[in-house]
Design a protein around this motif. Structure first.
Motif, mmCIF file in Angstrom:
data_model
loop_
_atom_site.group_PDB
_atom_site.id
_atom_site.type_symbol
_atom_site.label_atom_id
_atom_site.label_comp_id
_atom_site.label_asym_id
_atom_site.label_seq_id
_atom_site.Cartn_x
_atom_site.Cartn_y
_atom_site.Cartn_z
ATOM 1 N N TRP A 118 -5.165 -3.089 -12.216
ATOM 2 C CA TRP A 118 -4.120 -3.390 -11.246
ATOM 3 C C TRP A 118 -2.908 -2.471 -11.356
ATOM 4 O O TRP A 118 -2.265 -2.222 -10.336
ATOM 5 C CB TRP A 118 -3.716 -4.854 -11.314
ATOM 6 N N PRO A 119 -2.532 -1.939 -12.544
ATOM 7 C CA PRO A 119 -1.389 -1.016 -12.542
ATOM 8 C C PRO A 119 -1.652 0.246 -11.723
ATOM 9 O O PRO A 119 -0.765 0.727 -11.019
ATOM 10 C CB PRO A 119 -1.183 -0.666 -14.018
ATOM 11 N N GLY A 120 -2.856 0.766 -11.781
ATOM 12 C CA GLY A 120 -3.193 1.949 -10.994
ATOM 13 C C GLY A 120 -3.183 1.651 -9.505
ATOM 14 O O GLY A 120 -2.717 2.456 -8.697
ATOM 15 N N ILE A 121 -3.701 0.482 -9.127
ATOM 16 C CA ILE A 121 -3.717 0.102 -7.721
ATOM 17 C C ILE A 121 -2.295 -0.145 -7.223
ATOM 18 O O ILE A 121 -1.913 0.339 -6.150
ATOM 19 C CB ILE A 121 -4.600 -1.144 -7.517
ATOM 20 N N ALA B 107 -3.886 3.229 -2.133
ATOM 21 C CA ALA B 107 -3.537 4.032 -0.962
ATOM 22 C C ALA B 107 -4.160 3.446 0.301
ATOM 23 O O ALA B 107 -3.516 3.396 1.354
ATOM 24 C CB ALA B 107 -3.987 5.477 -1.158
ATOM 25 N N LEU B 108 -5.403 2.988 0.192
ATOM 26 C CA LEU B 108 -6.044 2.392 1.365
ATOM 27 C C LEU B 108 -5.403 1.065 1.751
ATOM 28 O O LEU B 108 -5.338 0.727 2.931
ATOM 29 C CB LEU B 108 -7.542 2.216 1.115
ATOM 30 N N LEU B 109 -4.929 0.315 0.763
ATOM 31 C CA LEU B 109 -4.201 -0.920 1.072
ATOM 32 C C LEU B 109 -2.846 -0.633 1.715
ATOM 33 O O LEU B 109 -2.327 -1.444 2.475
ATOM 34 C CB LEU B 109 -4.006 -1.753 -0.201
ATOM 35 N N ALA B 110 -2.288 0.527 1.410
ATOM 36 C CA ALA B 110 -0.982 0.885 1.970
ATOM 37 C C ALA B 110 -1.086 1.427 3.394
ATOM 38 O O ALA B 110 -0.078 1.474 4.100
ATOM 39 C CB ALA B 110 -0.308 1.924 1.074
ATOM 40 N N TRP C 171 -3.224 11.731 10.475
ATOM 41 C CA TRP C 171 -2.221 12.172 9.506
ATOM 42 C C TRP C 171 -2.230 11.255 8.283
ATOM 43 O O TRP C 171 -2.188 11.724 7.146
ATOM 44 C CB TRP C 171 -0.841 12.197 10.158
ATOM 45 N N LEU C 172 -2.327 9.941 8.519
ATOM 46 C CA LEU C 172 -2.353 8.999 7.399
ATOM 47 C C LEU C 172 -3.616 9.166 6.559
ATOM 48 O O LEU C 172 -3.560 9.103 5.334
ATOM 49 C CB LEU C 172 -2.250 7.564 7.918
ATOM 50 N N PHE C 173 -4.754 9.386 7.198
ATOM 51 C CA PHE C 173 -5.983 9.571 6.426
ATOM 52 C C PHE C 173 -5.983 10.901 5.679
ATOM 53 O O PHE C 173 -6.580 11.004 4.605
ATOM 54 C CB PHE C 173 -7.215 9.442 7.323
ATOM 55 N N SER C 174 -5.317 11.903 6.217
ATOM 56 C CA SER C 174 -5.196 13.146 5.450
ATOM 57 C C SER C 174 -4.266 12.945 4.258
ATOM 58 O O SER C 174 -4.433 13.584 3.218
ATOM 59 C CB SER C 174 -4.726 14.292 6.334
#
Length: 127
Positions: free
Chosen positions: A6-9, A66-69, A93-96
């Protein structure tokens, strides 16, 4: 197997949103058609920091953050004023940005592997 991931996520999630807000507030992502956007390179930082927090080498844990963000960043994009670019271009842009976050995670895996290798080399030469 890394039990406490969880710290990495969380780090990947929070830093991705912070870099997104910085990028949008600074106006660095406003580009002329056909020009490169060096501001995307800032998205290496969330992947790098999330990967360095994990002891075991894991590529997907910081990327989960990143995907959750992504939905949060997409909502933040439309809360204020309307963006100058079309919706599909903003999504691209977000996926890049997620791609550059993955590059940062790969860089952290390389740094962790190099540190481990140097530690083993010191132990064998100390004997």
């Amino acid at each position: 197997m890394c039990r406490h991931s969880w710290p990495g996520i969380a780090c990947g999630f929070a830093l991705f949103i912070l870099v997104f807000i910085y990028d949008k507030l600074s106006g660095a992502s406003i580009c002329v058609l056909g020009k490169a956007e060096p501001s995307l390179l800032l998205f290496i930082v969330p992947g790098l920091a999330g990967g360095l927090l994990l002891r075991c080498g894991s590529l997907h844990k910081p990327l989960y953050g990143a995907l959750l963000a992504l939905p949060v960043c997409f909502l933040l994009l439309y809360v204020g004023e309307m963006p100058a670019r079309p919706v599909l271009q903003e999504m691209a842009w977000l996926f890049s940005a997620v791609f550059w976050c993955a590059i940062g995670t790969l860089l952290s895996l390389f740094i962790n592997r190099l540190r481990r290798h140097l530690r083993v080399q010191r132990r064998t030469h100390a004997r």
